[in-house]
Design a protein around this motif. Structure first.
Motif, PDB file in Angstrom:
ATOM      1  N   LEU A 108      -9.483  10.084   0.171  1.00 56.71           N
ATOM      2  CA  LEU A 108     -10.107   9.387  -0.965  1.00 56.71           C
ATOM      3  C   LEU A 108     -11.571   9.760  -1.159  1.00 56.71           C
ATOM      4  N   ASP A 109     -12.269  10.049  -0.070  1.00 61.23           N
ATOM      5  CA  ASP A 109     -13.700  10.351  -0.174  1.00 61.23           C
ATOM      6  C   ASP A 109     -13.978  11.567  -1.052  1.00 61.23           C
ATOM      7  N   THR A 110     -12.994  12.462  -1.233  1.00 60.49           N
ATOM      8  CA  THR A 110     -13.214  13.633  -2.085  1.00 60.49           C
ATOM      9  C   THR A 110     -13.226  13.262  -3.568  1.00 60.49           C
ATOM     10  N   SER A 111     -12.806  12.037  -3.899  1.00 58.56           N
ATOM     11  CA  SER A 111     -12.766  11.592  -5.290  1.00 58.56           C
ATOM     12  C   SER A 111     -14.086  10.994  -5.758  1.00 58.56           C
ATOM     13  N   PHE A 112     -14.884  10.481  -4.847  1.00 56.73           N
ATOM     14  CA  PHE A 112     -16.114   9.772  -5.226  1.00 56.73           C
ATOM     15  C   PHE A 112     -17.075  10.605  -6.069  1.00 56.73           C
ATOM     16  N   ILE A 143      -5.998   1.060  -4.105  1.00 59.75           N
ATOM     17  CA  ILE A 143      -6.670   2.293  -4.541  1.00 59.75           C
ATOM     18  C   ILE A 143      -7.853   1.957  -5.438  1.00 59.75           C
ATOM     19  N   ARG A 144      -7.647   1.026  -6.382  1.00 56.94           N
ATOM     20  CA  ARG A 144      -8.754   0.616  -7.266  1.00 56.94           C
ATOM     21  C   ARG A 144      -9.930   0.089  -6.456  1.00 56.94           C
ATOM     22  N   SER A 145      -9.640  -0.724  -5.466  1.00 53.04           N
ATOM     23  CA  SER A 145     -10.690  -1.296  -4.633  1.00 53.04           C
ATOM     24  C   SER A 145     -11.415  -0.210  -3.834  1.00 53.04           C
ATOM     25  N   ALA A 146     -10.662   0.682  -3.220  1.00 52.88           N
ATOM     26  CA  ALA A 146     -11.260   1.747  -2.412  1.00 52.88           C
ATOM     27  C   ALA A 146     -12.132   2.673  -3.254  1.00 52.88           C
ATOM     28  N   LEU A 147     -11.704   2.942  -4.506  1.00 50.33           N
ATOM     29  CA  LEU A 147     -12.460   3.840  -5.388  1.00 50.33           C
ATOM     30  C   LEU A 147     -13.507   3.095  -6.212  1.00 50.33           C
ATOM     31  N   LEU A 155      -5.634   3.800 -14.135  1.00 50.86           N
ATOM     32  CA  LEU A 155      -5.165   4.453 -12.914  1.00 50.86           C
ATOM     33  C   LEU A 155      -3.716   4.835 -13.169  1.00 50.86           C
ATOM     34  N   VAL A 156      -3.423   6.131 -13.071  1.00 52.68           N
ATOM     35  CA  VAL A 156      -2.076   6.621 -13.324  1.00 52.68           C
ATOM     36  C   VAL A 156      -1.569   7.352 -12.091  1.00 52.68           C
ATOM     37  N   TRP A 157      -0.260   7.527 -12.034  1.00 55.60           N
ATOM     38  CA  TRP A 157       0.390   8.226 -10.932  1.00 55.60           C
ATOM     39  C   TRP A 157       1.010   9.487 -11.504  1.00 55.60           C
TER      40      TRP A 157
END
Length: 185
Positions: A108-112, A143-147, A155-157
């Motif tokens: 997830l950190d690569t998304s920030f 996921i919303r919380s983490a990001l 947020l889509v899949w």
């Protein structure tokens, strides 16, 4: 003669999140890619944790096109994922209607950085969880919380390898971006 509207879309995210794959899966033309072989020179520079089998990387951009109606064509610009190539992002994002930020829940950190980039510039974006290996073990709320996504950010899949799945993410982005335009537009 058809009067077409051209729309620029950016496909962004961290290293190895599936940007080239998404552009390639949905483009109606052979995509232009600037993929280069990862070499030993990138050891200690590119973090391949979680994507150890990755052998190539985008060094400038990916480019594709998809016609979504007789009068609207989307031009897709995939960004490079490593921070050493981020100088390209300003050029690629200039004039874009919006962006898809690909998310790898294993890293997830690569998304920030991508999320921060589009938030700071006020460019509409959707966060797209790339299901690399089928189902995701996290819920949408987790996921919303983490990001730290605001409720307004869709947020889509998706599976970036799948054309139909990638098209749905593009539709979600266009709807989101169009919903943010002033009513007069």
């Amino acid at each position: 003669m058809v009067n077409r509207t051209s729309v620029k879309i950016v496909i962004a995210g961290g290293f190895g999140t599936g940007k080239t794959t998404l552009v390639s899966s949905v483009s109606e033309i052979s995509p232009l890619t600037t993929e280069e072989l990862l070499t030993s020179a990138s050891i200690g520079i590119d973090d391949v944790t979680g994507v150890e089998s990755k052998t190539h990387t985008t060094v400038a951009l990916d480019f594709g096109r998809i016609t979504i109606s007789p009068d609207v064509v989307l031009y897709l610009f995939g960004t490079p994922g490593q921070d050493r190539f981020w100088f390209m992002w300003d050029e690629l994002a200039q004039g874009a209607l919006g962006a898809i930020v690909l998310v790898d829940t294993r890293r997830l950190d690569t998304s920030f950085p991508a999320i921060d980039y589009f938030e700071r510039r006020g460019i509409p974006f959707v966060a797209a969880v790339n299901r690399f290996f089928g189902e995701c073990e996290y819920t949408e709320d987790e996921i919303r919380s983490a990001l730290e996504l605001t409720p307004e950010v869709p947020l889509v899949w998706l599976d970036a390898r799948d054309r139909a799945s990638s098209k749905l993410a593009l539709i979600a982005l266009v709807r989101h971006a169009m919903g943010r335009l002033p009513q007069a537009a």
